[in-house]
Every structure is written in C-alpha cells, then in structure tokens.
Write a protein that holds these residues in place. Structure first.
Motif, PDB file in Angstrom:
ATOM      1  N   UNK A  65      67.468  33.336  89.077  1.00  0.00           N
ATOM      2  CA  UNK A  65      66.394  32.351  88.967  1.00  0.00           C
ATOM      3  C   UNK A  65      65.502  32.679  87.772  1.00  0.00           C
ATOM      4  N   UNK A  66      65.153  33.954  87.650  1.00  0.00           N
ATOM      5  CA  UNK A  66      64.303  34.371  86.533  1.00  0.00           C
ATOM      6  C   UNK A  66      64.975  34.094  85.192  1.00  0.00           C
ATOM      7  N   UNK A  67      66.250  34.460  85.068  1.00  0.00           N
ATOM      8  CA  UNK A  67      66.946  34.294  83.791  1.00  0.00           C
ATOM      9  C   UNK A  67      67.083  32.825  83.408  1.00  0.00           C
ATOM     10  N   UNK A  68      67.391  31.976  84.382  1.00  0.00           N
ATOM     11  CA  UNK A  68      67.471  30.550  84.088  1.00  0.00           C
ATOM     12  C   UNK A  68      66.100  30.005  83.716  1.00  0.00           C
ATOM     13  N   UNK A  69      65.081  30.415  84.455  1.00  0.00           N
ATOM     14  CA  UNK A  69      63.716  29.977  84.166  1.00  0.00           C
ATOM     15  C   UNK A  69      63.294  30.425  82.767  1.00  0.00           C
ATOM     16  N   UNK A  70      63.658  31.635  82.395  1.00  0.00           N
ATOM     17  CA  UNK A  70      63.365  32.140  81.057  1.00  0.00           C
ATOM     18  C   UNK A  70      64.019  31.270  79.998  1.00  0.00           C
ATOM     19  N   UNK A  71      65.292  30.932  80.204  1.00  0.00           N
ATOM     20  CA  UNK A  71      66.008  30.077  79.254  1.00  0.00           C
ATOM     21  C   UNK A  71      65.368  28.698  79.161  1.00  0.00           C
ATOM     22  N   UNK A  72      64.920  28.165  80.284  1.00  0.00           N
ATOM     23  CA  UNK A  72      64.291  26.844  80.292  1.00  0.00           C
ATOM     24  C   UNK A  72      63.004  26.832  79.478  1.00  0.00           C
ATOM     25  N   UNK A  73      62.358  27.974  79.369  1.00  0.00           N
ATOM     26  CA  UNK A  73      61.132  28.056  78.578  1.00  0.00           C
ATOM     27  C   UNK A  73      61.402  28.379  77.109  1.00  0.00           C
ATOM     28  N   UNK A 101      66.161  22.920  76.324  1.00  0.00           N
ATOM     29  CA  UNK A 101      65.982  23.118  77.758  1.00  0.00           C
ATOM     30  C   UNK A 101      64.505  22.997  78.151  1.00  0.00           C
ATOM     31  N   UNK A 102      63.628  23.397  77.242  1.00  0.00           N
ATOM     32  CA  UNK A 102      62.196  23.282  77.528  1.00  0.00           C
ATOM     33  C   UNK A 102      61.801  21.815  77.710  1.00  0.00           C
ATOM     34  N   UNK A 103      62.401  20.914  76.951  1.00  0.00           N
ATOM     35  CA  UNK A 103      62.091  19.501  77.120  1.00  0.00           C
ATOM     36  C   UNK A 103      62.466  19.023  78.520  1.00  0.00           C
ATOM     37  N   UNK A 105      62.573  10.497  78.458  1.00  0.00           N
ATOM     38  CA  UNK A 105      61.979  11.236  77.335  1.00  0.00           C
ATOM     39  C   UNK A 105      62.558  12.637  77.173  1.00  0.00           C
ATOM     40  N   UNK A 106      62.755  13.422  78.249  1.00  0.00           N
ATOM     41  CA  UNK A 106      63.337  14.759  78.066  1.00  0.00           C
ATOM     42  C   UNK A 106      64.731  14.728  77.443  1.00  0.00           C
ATOM     43  N   UNK A 122      58.953  24.556  71.683  1.00  0.00           N
ATOM     44  CA  UNK A 122      58.973  25.279  72.955  1.00  0.00           C
ATOM     45  C   UNK A 122      57.653  25.981  73.206  1.00  0.00           C
ATOM     46  N   UNK A 123      57.425  26.404  74.432  1.00  0.00           N
ATOM     47  CA  UNK A 123      56.154  27.038  74.770  1.00  0.00           C
ATOM     48  C   UNK A 123      55.905  28.287  73.950  1.00  0.00           C
ATOM     49  N   UNK A 124      56.946  29.057  73.647  1.00  0.00           N
ATOM     50  CA  UNK A 124      56.746  30.293  72.900  1.00  0.00           C
ATOM     51  C   UNK A 124      56.195  30.009  71.502  1.00  0.00           C
ATOM     52  N   UNK A 125      56.663  28.932  70.872  1.00  0.00           N
ATOM     53  CA  UNK A 125      56.165  28.562  69.551  1.00  0.00           C
ATOM     54  C   UNK A 125      54.749  28.025  69.649  1.00  0.00           C
ATOM     55  N   UNK A 126      54.478  27.252  70.721  1.00  0.00           N
ATOM     56  CA  UNK A 126      53.128  26.735  70.928  1.00  0.00           C
ATOM     57  C   UNK A 126      52.141  27.890  71.061  1.00  0.00           C
TER      58      UNK A 126
END
Length: 339
Positions: free
Chosen positions: A135-143, A148-150, A303-304, A326-330
């Motif tokens: 769950x963590x690894x997938x969630x990390x990838x989604x962010x 995937x972030x979209x 939209x996503x 993505x959130x990391x760039x934001x």
C-alpha cells in the motif's frame, strides 16, 4: 449486465455489516467513542446536542465536496461492475509464480513442522506487513509519478473529510489497488506454501485480518474526518494516527508527500516522509493553490485521464500552461518562493 449492476448496488448496504469495509458499523461506533475525549477537550459547555453537532457539522457533511464523495461511492461501484472487475489480476498465478521461483532458487519447499498456532500467527502477520508495505509503495508512486498523481489527485481534491472520503478515488486508482491486493496475497501465499505447505489460514475477527480489525477499531474512520485524534509522538513513530493522515491531506506544501503509510509508520520513517501530529498542529484540507478543479463527476472522471495522458507526452508537445506538476515538484516550487 443489468443484473450485475443491480447486485453491485444491492451490496452497498452490506458494507455496514462487513468487517473488511471501513464503514463497518463497529468501526464507525468506535470512532464516535474515540471522538468523545476530543470533544471534552474542545469545550466546557458539554451536552448530547453539542456532541452531535461536533460530530456532524453541516458545513462538512453537506458541502459539495462531501456530496460528491457519497455519489462516487455509488458511481464507482457501477463502473467497477461494468469494466475491470472481470479482468483484475488474481492471486493464484502470482502465488504459483512465487512458489515455482522459490523452488527453482532454493530447492524443494521447506514445509516446516511448526504448530498450527505458530503457522497461523506468522501467516497473519506476513499478510498484514506485506499488505501495508505494498500500500505504501503504490501510494508513493501515486504521489511521485506525474501521470499517476493526476489520477490520485481525485482523492486529495476533497475539501472536507468524512469517512466516505475513502471512496473518493478514480476508477483507475481503484484498479491499481485491486491488482495490488491480488499481488500481495499471491506473494504471501507463495512464500507461505514454500515455508509451511498448504495448511495456511489467518487469525481473523469477524472475517477481517485480526491486525486490520484492531487498527480499524482504534479510530480508522477518524483519519478522514474533521476530528483531530492523535496517538502521541512515541506511538506515532510506529503507527499512523488519524491526525497524521489528516496532515497527509493538508494543503500546505510543507506537508505534501508525507505520512504516506496506511497503518505502519516505519515505511515513512525509512523514506524520510514521516510527520508527527505535534509537528503540524494547524492544517487545512485540500491541494492548496494547485486546486484540482474536481467540482463535478465529469471533471473527476475525465480531467485526470486528460492531464495524465499529457504527463506521458514529451514536454515539448505539451502546452506549458497546462503542464502537470506532481506534489514533489510543487513542494520544491513553494520552498523556492519561501526563500
């Protein structure tokens, strides 16, 4: 097809009686009980009416964002029934692949002569830990992955949190999580067979993994709520509290990509993304100035996909004004402006 749709809709009320669902009635009742000390600490004018208003403020439960969450529970159920449910990855081929691979590398299965109690305990713990890790690894990838972030931004576009916000997700993300579950179960069953043979079972409470049941009964529904419930700094180094997950939904760029874990906090500690509740006492919910614009079902579903597809294209082909961030760039952009 109509029968399949009807069966899917008819199954929705059973979520309240299924220990594998977050809105299982005992989980909801435990959340109400755990909200009591938060209410007592928030006011001296206490009453049953006041507690009810504390739990169910109209500005939260009746706002447009919350109403979309309720609708998405129904529409996503119908979409799942019509589309990916028949083609989702299944556990069996994964388990067979794992057992064959282990046998190729290490030789014949061990089939350790442990007691039934020990085997069940180890297998239950393995399921819980590997499930939480994947769950963590997938969630990390989604962010971290722009396209995937979209998709995942649908969940973060909620402007308020209620227990129904857990169902605020894009069908593509739901498909990813369904495959993740099958992959997790296949891996654990494959290893379990190599170690112990076919006598595999888990400790369950009312049909749910015992560890999952315990985690859910201790306030899981407060994670998506306006009620800030913390477990204290020491415990929050090991487990993600409801307040920590609310920080994950914060619109403050300093909190982006943090507290990605589901139950265990150790993954966030390893990746340097853990924030304890005491480190972020005041938050507001949302995606900040990078508002997703998910104010209708059409926007949430279409939209996503459009922006996710743009994220896959070479940057020179994409209009700079519509660039996906993505959130990391934001977070980096926000940090640069602070400097």
């Amino acid at each position: 097809m109509l029968e399949q749709l009807w069966q899917s809709l008819a199954a929705l009320p059973t979520y309240l009686f299924d220990a594998n669902k977050r809105i299982y009635i005992p989980y909801l009742l435990s959340a109400i009980i755990l909200a009591l000390p938060v209410y007592f600490a928030s006011t001296t004018a206490r009453s049953g009416r006041g507690f009810f208003k504390f739990l169910f403020p109209k500005q939260v439960w009746l706002c447009q964002s919350a109403r979309l969450d309720y609708t998405l529970l129904i529409t996503n159920t119908l979409i799942k029934a019509l589309t990916f449910a028949p083609i989702v990855l299944t556990m069996v081929p994964v388990a067979i692949f794992i057992t064959d691979t282990l046998e190729f590398i290490f030789g014949a299965p061990l089939h350790l002569p442990w007691s039934d109690t020990a085997v069940i305990a180890v297998f239950t713990l393995m399921l819980f830990i590997i499930d939480d890790l994947t769950r963590f690894l997938l969630h990390l990838a989604l962010h971290k992955v722009p396209c995937l972030w979209e998709i995942h931004k649908v969940h973060h576009s909620a402007k308020v949190l209620t227990p129904f916000t857990i169902y605020r997700s894009h069908p593509i993300e739901s498909y990813f999580y369904a495959c993740r579950m099958a992959l997790t179960q296949g891996i654990v069953v494959g290893f379990g067979y190599h170690l112990f043979g076919t006598g595999l079972s888990m400790y369950d409470i009312l049909g749910a993994n015992a560890f999952v049941f315990i985690f859910n009964i201790f306030g899981a529904n407060l994670r998506h709520s306006h009620i800030r419930f913390t477990w204290g700094d020491r415990l929050e180094r090991w487990f993600i509290s409801p307040a920590q997950h609310q920080i994950h939904h914060s619109d403050n760029p300093l909190h982006f990509d943090t507290n990605l874990g589901s139950a265990l906090a150790i993954w966030d500690r390893l990746f340097g993304s853990l924030i304890r509740a005491s480190q972020a006492p005041d938050i507001t919910i949302g995606v900040g100035k990078y508002d997703a614009g998910h104010d209708s079902l059409l926007a949430i579903y279409v939209k996503p996909i459009r922006l996710g597809f743009k994220a896959l294209l070479p940057s020179k082909w994409v209009n700079k004004g519509a660039k996906v961030t993505p959130q990391s760039t934001q977070l980096k952009e926000a940090g640069d402006k602070i400097k």
